[in-house]
Design a protein around this motif. Structure first.
Motif, PDB file in Angstrom:
ATOM      1  N   ALA B  32      -1.274 -16.175   6.526  1.00 21.77           N
ATOM      2  CA  ALA B  32      -1.554 -14.914   5.842  1.00 21.77           C
ATOM      3  C   ALA B  32      -2.014 -15.164   4.409  1.00 21.77           C
ATOM      4  O   ALA B  32      -2.799 -14.407   3.852  1.00 21.77           O
ATOM      5  CB  ALA B  32      -0.323 -14.027   5.844  1.00 21.77           C
ATOM      6  N   ARG B  33      -1.495 -16.217   3.792  1.00 18.90           N
ATOM      7  CA  ARG B  33      -1.913 -16.512   2.415  1.00 18.90           C
ATOM      8  C   ARG B  33      -1.874 -18.005   2.204  1.00 18.90           C
ATOM      9  O   ARG B  33      -1.320 -18.743   2.997  1.00 18.90           O
ATOM     10  CB  ARG B  33      -1.014 -15.798   1.426  1.00 18.90           C
ATOM     11  CG  ARG B  33       0.470 -16.144   1.569  1.00 18.90           C
ATOM     12  CD  ARG B  33       1.246 -15.596   0.396  1.00 18.90           C
ATOM     13  NE  ARG B  33       1.121 -14.140   0.334  1.00 18.90           N
ATOM     14  CZ  ARG B  33       1.932 -13.304   0.967  1.00 18.90           C
ATOM     15  NH1 ARG B  33       2.901 -13.786   1.718  1.00 18.90           N
ATOM     16  NH2 ARG B  33       1.796 -12.007   0.853  1.00 18.90           N
ATOM     17  N   ASN B  42     -13.510 -16.902  -5.063  1.00 22.72           N
ATOM     18  CA  ASN B  42     -12.960 -16.227  -3.887  1.00 22.72           C
ATOM     19  C   ASN B  42     -13.191 -16.990  -2.594  1.00 22.72           C
ATOM     20  O   ASN B  42     -13.745 -16.469  -1.641  1.00 22.72           O
ATOM     21  CB  ASN B  42     -13.535 -14.809  -3.774  1.00 22.72           C
ATOM     22  CG  ASN B  42     -12.767 -13.996  -2.743  1.00 22.72           C
ATOM     23  OD1 ASN B  42     -11.588 -14.243  -2.524  1.00 22.72           O
ATOM     24  ND2 ASN B  42     -13.439 -13.064  -2.111  1.00 22.72           N
ATOM     25  N   THR B  43     -12.800 -18.271  -2.583  1.00 20.93           N
ATOM     26  CA  THR B  43     -12.863 -19.017  -1.331  1.00 20.93           C
ATOM     27  C   THR B  43     -11.450 -19.261  -0.837  1.00 20.93           C
ATOM     28  O   THR B  43     -10.487 -19.048  -1.558  1.00 20.93           O
ATOM     29  CB  THR B  43     -13.575 -20.375  -1.498  1.00 20.93           C
ATOM     30  OG1 THR B  43     -12.886 -21.107  -2.515  1.00 20.93           O
ATOM     31  CG2 THR B  43     -15.021 -20.188  -1.871  1.00 20.93           C
ATOM     32  N   THR B  44     -11.340 -19.755   0.383  1.00 24.25           N
ATOM     33  CA  THR B  44     -10.026 -19.960   0.977  1.00 24.25           C
ATOM     34  C   THR B  44      -9.434 -21.307   0.578  1.00 24.25           C
ATOM     35  O   THR B  44      -8.345 -21.649   1.032  1.00 24.25           O
ATOM     36  CB  THR B  44     -10.129 -19.926   2.513  1.00 24.25           C
ATOM     37  OG1 THR B  44     -11.048 -20.955   2.906  1.00 24.25           O
ATOM     38  CG2 THR B  44     -10.632 -18.594   3.013  1.00 24.25           C
ATOM     39  N   ASN B  56     -13.484 -16.280   1.315  1.00 27.43           N
ATOM     40  CA  ASN B  56     -12.358 -15.444   1.730  1.00 27.43           C
ATOM     41  C   ASN B  56     -12.832 -14.003   1.883  1.00 27.43           C
ATOM     42  O   ASN B  56     -13.111 -13.326   0.906  1.00 27.43           O
ATOM     43  CB  ASN B  56     -11.235 -15.515   0.691  1.00 27.43           C
ATOM     44  CG  ASN B  56     -10.071 -14.617   1.081  1.00 27.43           C
ATOM     45  OD1 ASN B  56      -9.943 -14.235   2.238  1.00 27.43           O
ATOM     46  ND2 ASN B  56      -9.234 -14.293   0.113  1.00 27.43           N
ATOM     47  N   PRO B  58     -11.332 -10.931   3.202  1.00 21.14           N
ATOM     48  CA  PRO B  58     -10.016 -10.518   3.709  1.00 21.14           C
ATOM     49  C   PRO B  58     -10.100  -9.436   4.775  1.00 21.14           C
ATOM     50  O   PRO B  58     -10.935  -8.541   4.696  1.00 21.14           O
ATOM     51  CB  PRO B  58      -9.301  -9.975   2.460  1.00 21.14           C
ATOM     52  CG  PRO B  58     -10.168 -10.276   1.317  1.00 21.14           C
ATOM     53  CD  PRO B  58     -11.533 -10.547   1.810  1.00 21.14           C
ATOM     54  N   MET B  59      -9.209  -9.541   5.747  1.00 19.49           N
ATOM     55  CA  MET B  59      -9.044  -8.490   6.747  1.00 19.49           C
ATOM     56  C   MET B  59      -8.230  -7.381   6.108  1.00 19.49           C
ATOM     57  O   MET B  59      -7.478  -7.624   5.178  1.00 19.49           O
ATOM     58  CB  MET B  59      -8.257  -9.034   7.942  1.00 19.49           C
ATOM     59  CG  MET B  59      -9.002 -10.039   8.758  1.00 19.49           C
ATOM     60  SD  MET B  59     -10.320  -9.270   9.661  1.00 19.49           S
ATOM     61  CE  MET B  59      -9.458  -8.667  11.079  1.00 19.49           C
ATOM     62  N   PRO B  60      -8.369  -6.149   6.644  1.00 21.37           N
ATOM     63  CA  PRO B  60      -7.523  -5.081   6.105  1.00 21.37           C
ATOM     64  C   PRO B  60      -6.067  -5.364   6.459  1.00 21.37           C
ATOM     65  O   PRO B  60      -5.784  -5.958   7.493  1.00 21.37           O
ATOM     66  CB  PRO B  60      -8.025  -3.831   6.820  1.00 21.37           C
ATOM     67  CG  PRO B  60      -8.767  -4.314   7.993  1.00 21.37           C
ATOM     68  CD  PRO B  60      -9.269  -5.676   7.677  1.00 21.37           C
ATOM     69  N   ARG B  61      -5.157  -4.923   5.597  1.00 14.36           N
ATOM     70  CA  ARG B  61      -3.755  -5.274   5.802  1.00 14.36           C
ATOM     71  C   ARG B  61      -3.187  -4.630   7.065  1.00 14.36           C
ATOM     72  O   ARG B  61      -2.345  -5.207   7.727  1.00 14.36           O
ATOM     73  CB  ARG B  61      -2.939  -4.877   4.578  1.00 14.36           C
ATOM     74  CG  ARG B  61      -1.529  -5.441   4.631  1.00 14.36           C
ATOM     75  CD  ARG B  61      -0.934  -5.644   3.261  1.00 14.36           C
ATOM     76  NE  ARG B  61      -1.592  -6.718   2.529  1.00 14.36           N
ATOM     77  CZ  ARG B  61      -1.837  -6.670   1.211  1.00 14.36           C
ATOM     78  NH1 ARG B  61      -1.485  -5.630   0.518  1.00 14.36           N
ATOM     79  NH2 ARG B  61      -2.442  -7.672   0.609  1.00 14.36           N
TER      80      ARG B  61
END
Lengths: 477, 304
Positions: B32-33, B42-44, B56, B58-61
């Motif tokens: 998740a993180r 903003n990369t993973t 990155n 992000p998917m919606p929470r």
């Protein structure tokens, strides 16, 4: 550590990794999109399709055909009424055909003109459009809605929000009710619901109502972005000659604000004034100037927005326009783009689509309102009966697919001397299936040992239905 | 109700099920993180092939919560329904139980349709076209497997249309046959009869009873042996419906016709069974079937 050990261990080079300094989450709270309303050609088309699709959807269940609803999918009785047709589960092949036709049609116009379906006639788009329109009429346009959402709970906010909710829920419930009305006769359903009867019907009305409310009110573009597979495989259907909504960077860059009427090109500016209107009107919240993205549903609202600005600035229209990748890259005119429409991909899709459509129409017109299955009895292979005859027994499942009672005559052919020894006429009630035992006899010795092909001819006396079914006649040793 | 050989396998399967679900949860938590070097792009933090980095996006929470909900749901499901080895679940749900419930419901729904058949006489039911249509369907689904779709039977399975009854053709007798079933038993008689030669002679005598082709010399030799048979089949060979002993003087041969078939029957005997249907069918259904079967040999209405 001893010195001996030190000599033996080889030196390993470990690259220096910088210490991580921050935690990055791969999930984030959804940011609400506030699309701005806009007028233009594409908006008019969108509304035209909203009206058209919803007239059909909301209106169809109320139309009658003789003594029954014109379109009704009666799951309980397993009968599907479609205008003059009555279809049964046995006609499933037509549904398969319809789905294949739909898929091919989707491929075809996606190849030609991009995501027309998504932008204009997908229920997700259409209901989102309706719900946004309601929201906008009550709460105002983009900036007013943002202010309202960010501000505290005032009386004004309370009544506007509750009003929106009420209208949304009303539309959603009516949609759910209409949807269930395709499966249960809608007029009776209405009466039942008013009397609060029929637990399952109420459940499904609420279920589809809630699904409409949730999807069109809250999920909106997220359905397209995160759930819908179509967005993911659109790239397999696009090519360089597919019409897509595109920004023309050659004309537009460098973007930047400027005063009206100055010679901006001398300052090294392009036609884009960076007003961000195209971003504000976008229902999926993307910036079309970043190029084609999978989120883009091809609705063309950014085209309307940009054209209105271009008119305002007295620049030529079409900085954002419906064109092809080749068209942008090679600076093609309309005629050149249109010439590429008839490319192999499109022609192949069209020809398969046409062939299937013809096959579908032909098989529908040749459909018999009578279905027969012949099952040989397995308990008794064959028997010799009085009069020196050899007898086989069959069970015929005769299904009358018409809406009136029918009498069918049963005959056999294909084997010398074979005749039906039992009742040659059978009555079947409307839309009923009847199992009939049929005895077929041949003179003893008329055929050699083994199994012989035999054909059953079942004809409706009224002429409504005529079927030939294959079976075998067995002569024992 | 468990199909496991021993308890170990049950625990083993349950373990795999649970570990699998918990592994899904663990995977979700771990991915998740991630702690990354701050780089403002903003990369993973995932780098491979030296300079290829993953953005990155992000998917919606709520997507993550849906994942959690599925895990919670699966755990609840395992508590309520079978799925953990041989544990049957709180609801004690089973396929057979579900089937029985459905059947009960269906029978309840059918009850008003069948209500009138519980009190009507067989003759009246046989006159009722609707009842006969129901009878036809019941017969096709429950009887035709053995007696044939046309009810004319085959070798070893009685013909129900010829008016020749092993256990009697009156409505109450047919009813009893369907409800309680019947056992037909012909004991092996080879020893009582004597030599194989004697058995063959007896078979010819039996053939002579129905005037079937036979050797009259052998038949007269076998006649004396028929005493053994007379106990059930009667001195005249006309059978006995109390015992279900067939009539040997007519031309119906349930178990095959001719010398050899009769020799085999005398030598080896035979056990034949009509299974009881009362557990499968409701009393009203049995009434309708009785009338349907009875109507084969008692044509009524326009025929008379």
């Amino acid at each position: 550590m001893t010195s001996v050990n030190e000599e033996k261990t080889p030196k390993k080079v470990i690259p220096i990794q910088p210490e991580p300094t921050e935690t990055r989450s791969f999930y984030e709270a959804h940011k609400r999109i506030y699309p701005r309303s806009i007028r233009g050609v594409f908006m008019r088309w969108r509304w035209a399709l909203v009206v058209l699709t919803q007239l059909v959807f909301y209106g169809l269940p109320w139309l009658e055909w003789g003594q029954r609803q014109m379109v009704l999918f009666d799951l309980g009785a397993r009968r599907f009424y479609l205008f003059g047709l009555v279809l049964y589960p046995q006609d499933f092949i037509y549904l398969t055909g319809l789905l294949i036709l739909s898929a091919l049609a989707l491929f075809l116009f996606t190849a030609v003109a991009g995501r027309l379906w998504c932008g204009f006639s997908c229920p997700q788009t259409v209901y989102t459009e309706i719900f946004m329109w309601i929201e906008q009429k009550i709460e105002g346009d983009r900036s007013a809605r943002i202010r309202l959402d960010q501000g505290g709970w005032t009386f004004e906010k309370l009544w506007k929000k509750s009003c929106t909710q009420l209208v949304w829920i009303a539309v959603a419930l009516w949609t759910g009710f209409t949807f269930v009305g395709y499966f249960v006769p809608i007029r009776e359903l209405g009466v039942e619901l008013l009397a609060l009867q029929g637990g399952w019907q109420i459940f499904w009305v609420l279920f589809y109502g809630f699904a409409t409310y949730g999807n069109a009110g809250y999920m909106r573009e997220q359905v397209c972005k995160y759930m819908c597979p179509y967005a993911r495989f659109q790239s397999a259907m696009f090519d360089k000659d597919t019409l897509i909504v595109s920004y023309d960077p050659v004309r537009g860059e460098s973007r930047g604000p400027r005063k009206k009427g100055i010679d901006y090109q001398a300052q090294g500016l392009g036609d884009c004034i960076d007003c961000k209107l195209c971003v504000q009107v976008c229902p999926v919240g993307i910036d079309i100037r970043d190029g084609l993205q999978y989120e883009c549903i091809g609705c063309g609202l950014c085209i309307d927005a940009c054209n209105s600005i271009m008119d305002n600035m007295h620049y030529p229209r079409g900085l954002i326009r419906l064109t092809t990748q080749n068209g942008v890259a090679k600076g093609w005119k309309h005629a050149q783009i249109l010439r590429r429409v008839l490319r192999p991909r499109v022609l192949i899709y069209s020809s398969i689509l046409l062939a299937l459509a013809v096959a579908m129409v032909v098989s529908m017109s040749m459909r018999q309102p009578l279905k027969v299955d012949v099952i040989r009895d397995r308990a008794s292979l064959a028997r010799i009966v009085a009069g020196g005859k050899l007898e086989n027994v069959y069970r015929l499942q005769v299904m009358n697919a018409t809406e009136s009672p029918q009498t069918y005559s049963i005959r056999v052919h294909g084997l010398d001397g074979a005749e039906v020894a039992s009742e040659t006429e059978v009555q079947v009630l409307p839309a009923e299936t009847r199992g009939v035992a049929v005895r077929v006899q041949i003179p003893y010795g008329a055929a050699g040992t083994g199994s012989h092909a035999l054909l059953f001819d079942i004809d409706a006396v009224s002429g409504q239905g005529k079927v030939s079914e294959k079976s075998v006649f067995i002569v024992p040793r | 109700m468990s199909d496991f050989v021993n308890n170990f396998w049950s625990v083993y399967v349950a373990g795999i099920t649970l570990v699998g679900i918990l592994a899904c949860l663990l995977l979700l938590v771990l991915t998740a993180r991630k702690r990354v070097v701050s780089d403002n792009d903003n990369t993973t933090g995932h780098v491979w092939d030296e300079d290829l980095r993953e953005l990155n996006n992000p998917m919606p929470r709520w997507w993550m919560w849906m994942f959690v909900i599925t895990i919670v749901f699966s755990l609840l499901y395992l508590v309520v329904y079978p799925g953990m080895g041989s544990y049957a679940g709180k609801l004690q749900w089973s396929q057979i139980g579900a089937y029985e419930k459905e059947m009960e419901k269906a029978n309840e729904a059918l009850e008003p349709l069948y209500a009138r058949f519980t009190t009507m006489t067989t003759q009246d039911i046989a006159k009722d076209d609707k009842a006969m249509a129901i009878g036809e369907r019941l017969f096709m689904n429950n009887c035709a497997q053995c007696h044939g779709s046309d009810a004319r039977g085959s070798k070893g399975f009685p013909n129900l249309t010829d008016g020749d009854w092993l256990h009697g053709g009156a409505p109450e007798q047919i009813h009893e046959t369907i409800a309680k079933g019947r056992i037909g038993m012909m004991p092996p008689q080879a020893e009582a009869v004597g030599t194989p030669e004697d058995v063959r002679n007896l078979a010819h005598y039996v053939l002579s009873l129905s005037n079937s082709p036979h050797d009259s010399l052998k038949a007269s030799l076998g006649k004396s042996k028929f005493m053994i048979c007379a106990a059930c089949h009667g001195a005249d060979g006309k059978g006995n419906q109390m015992l279900g002993a067939p009539n040997l003087t007519d031309d119906n041969w349930l178990h095959g016709w001719g010398e050899q078939a009769i020799v085999d029957m005398i030598t080896n005997g035979k056990m034949n069974q009509m299974p009881a249907q009362e557990a499968k069918l409701t009393p009203a259904q049995i009434n309708v079937l009785t009338a349907y079967v009875w109507s084969f040999s008692n044509k009524q209405g326009s025929a008379n």
